[in-house]
Write a protein that holds these residues in place. Structure first.
Motif, short mmCIF file in Angstrom:
data_model
loop_
_atom_site.label_atom_id
_atom_site.label_comp_id
_atom_site.label_asym_id
_atom_site.label_seq_id
_atom_site.Cartn_x
_atom_site.Cartn_y
_atom_site.Cartn_z
N GLY A 44 0.81 -1.21 0.00
CA GLY A 44 0.00 0.00 0.00
C GLY A 44 0.84 1.26 0.00
N ASP A 45 0.27 2.32 -0.58
CA ASP A 45 0.94 3.62 -0.47
C ASP A 45 0.78 4.17 0.96
OD1 ASP A 45 -1.75 4.22 -0.68
OD2 ASP A 45 -1.49 5.79 -2.20
N SER A 46 0.07 3.43 1.82
CA SER A 46 0.07 3.72 3.26
C SER A 46 1.50 3.72 3.81
CB SER A 46 -0.77 2.69 4.01
OG SER A 46 -0.41 1.37 3.64
N ASP A 84 -0.07 -0.59 -5.05
CA ASP A 84 -0.79 0.68 -5.17
C ASP A 84 -0.13 1.59 -6.20
OD1 ASP A 84 -3.12 0.84 -3.67
OD2 ASP A 84 -2.11 1.64 -1.87
N LYS A 112 -3.53 -1.36 -8.09
CA LYS A 112 -4.73 -0.75 -7.51
C LYS A 112 -4.71 0.75 -7.73
CE LYS A 112 -5.52 -0.66 -2.84
NZ LYS A 112 -5.54 0.78 -2.56
N GLU A 114 -7.12 4.47 -7.15
CA GLU A 114 -8.21 5.09 -6.40
C GLU A 114 -9.09 5.92 -7.33
OE1 GLU A 114 -6.69 7.38 -3.13
OE2 GLU A 114 -5.56 5.69 -2.31
N HIS A 136 -10.59 1.02 -6.03
CA HIS A 136 -10.58 1.48 -4.64
C HIS A 136 -11.53 2.67 -4.55
CE1 HIS A 136 -7.84 2.69 -0.93
NE2 HIS A 136 -9.12 2.90 -0.70
MG LIG Z 1 -3.42 2.85 -0.63
#
Ligand SMILES: [Mg+2]
Ligand SMILES: Nc1nc(=O)c2c([nH]1)NC[C@@H]1CN(c3ccc(C(=O)N[C@@H](CCC(=O)O)C(=O)O)cc3)CN21
Ligand SMILES: CC(C)C(=O)C(=O)O
Length: 263
Positions: A44-46, A84, A112, A114, A136
């Protein structure tokens, strides 16, 4: 364990078997998670927040994503690895293909993005070129400045209808998986039932086909206040391996997420 693909997840959806997925950013954790029974890992880009310490995901670059995807890939051969696409790296179909090339060549099995209907041509183009896509919707963190904070989305009727329409548009464009983040549980249930493709929720209640957690939230080491929908499984799991297993079992049994994690 054999290789996990989207058709594995489709079978789980059709059988009503809830599945747990998790984020990872390096080889050691991706191996630990795969060994514990996790079949889908999101890079994830988290990572901009939990690894780099930023207050949102906007600073993350394509090269940083590729670096972490390649590390995660080295930890596990059989897991479905989703990468991501970072902020502003998929503004046109052409740019989308360039970004996807880097993430897939780094070892992702799927990318993924958004957003809703505006991504139709990009998603269609990616799938035509052999790149599997995960959508997303809901609280899409790359739009945090537009939303005015990390706030639950889809509470008003008009917003809820737009989310359902966007979900259908993503599926018809060719997306094979969808993440729903921070939306009311009844709306997530409605979207999950309206789609053929598997839907993975975070802060979207118990009725999506799968769940995803940011690994730092599962271990209770989130910098700052952990989101309401997250849970520290380390307490009941005893050690990291046990925490992952407790999370997988809680999702399979339908006890996580509970009402206290739900909007
Ligand atoms: Mg993300
Ligand atoms: N550690 C971590 N966990 C995550 O789930 C996560 C990240 N980081 N970084 C990327 C995005 C950002 N996410 C977030 C971050 C904060 C909230 C949050 O604080 N939400 C409020 C709800 C506010 C409302 O009711 O509208 C909360 O209390 O949980 C939600 C999603 C989800 N993702
Ligand atoms: C929270 C999940 C869905 C995500 O997009 C991320 O970790 O970046």
């Amino acid at each position: 364990m054999s290789k996990t693909t989207v058709s594995t997840l489709l079978k789980y959806k059709q059988a009503g078997e809830k599945f747990a997925t998790i984020t990872a950013y390096d080889a050691s954790f991706s191996k630990l998670f795969a060994d514990a029974g996790i079949e889908v890992i999101l890079v994830g880009d988290s990572l901009g927040m939990v690894l780099q310490g930023h207050s949102d995901t906007l600073p993350v670059t394509v090269d940083e994503m590729a670096y972490h995807i390649s590390s995660v890939r080295r930890g596990t051969a059989d897991t479905l690895v989703i990468g991501d696409m970072p902020f502003m790296s998929y503004t046109t179909p052409e740019q989308t293909y360039q970004t996807a090339t880097k993430l897939m060549q780094a070892g992702a099995n799927m990318v993924k993005l958004e957003g809703g209907e505006w991504l139709y041509d990009s998603i269609r183009g990616l799938t035509e070129r052999g790149v599997p896509v995960c959508g997303h919707l809901g609280l899409t963190p790359q739009s945090v400045h537009l939303f005015g904070g990390f706030k639950v989305q889809g509470r008003q009727q008009e917003q809820a209808e737009k989310l359902l329409n966007d979900a259908k548009a993503l599926e018809s464009a060719g997306a094979q998986l969808l993440v729903l983040e921070c939306i009311p549980a009844d709306l997530a249930k409605q979207i999950t039932e309206a789609l053929t493709i598997p839907v993975i929720g975070i802060g979207a209640g118990k009725d999506t086909d799968g769940q995803i957690l940011v690994m730092h939230d599962m271990f209770g080491i989130t910098p700052g206040k952990p989101p309401k929908f997250s849970k520290n499984f380390l307490t009941e799991g005893g050690d990291m391996r046990g925490a992952v297993e407790a999370y997988i079992n809680a999702v399979a049994e339908g006890v996580f997420p509970g009402p206290e994690h739900t909007f």
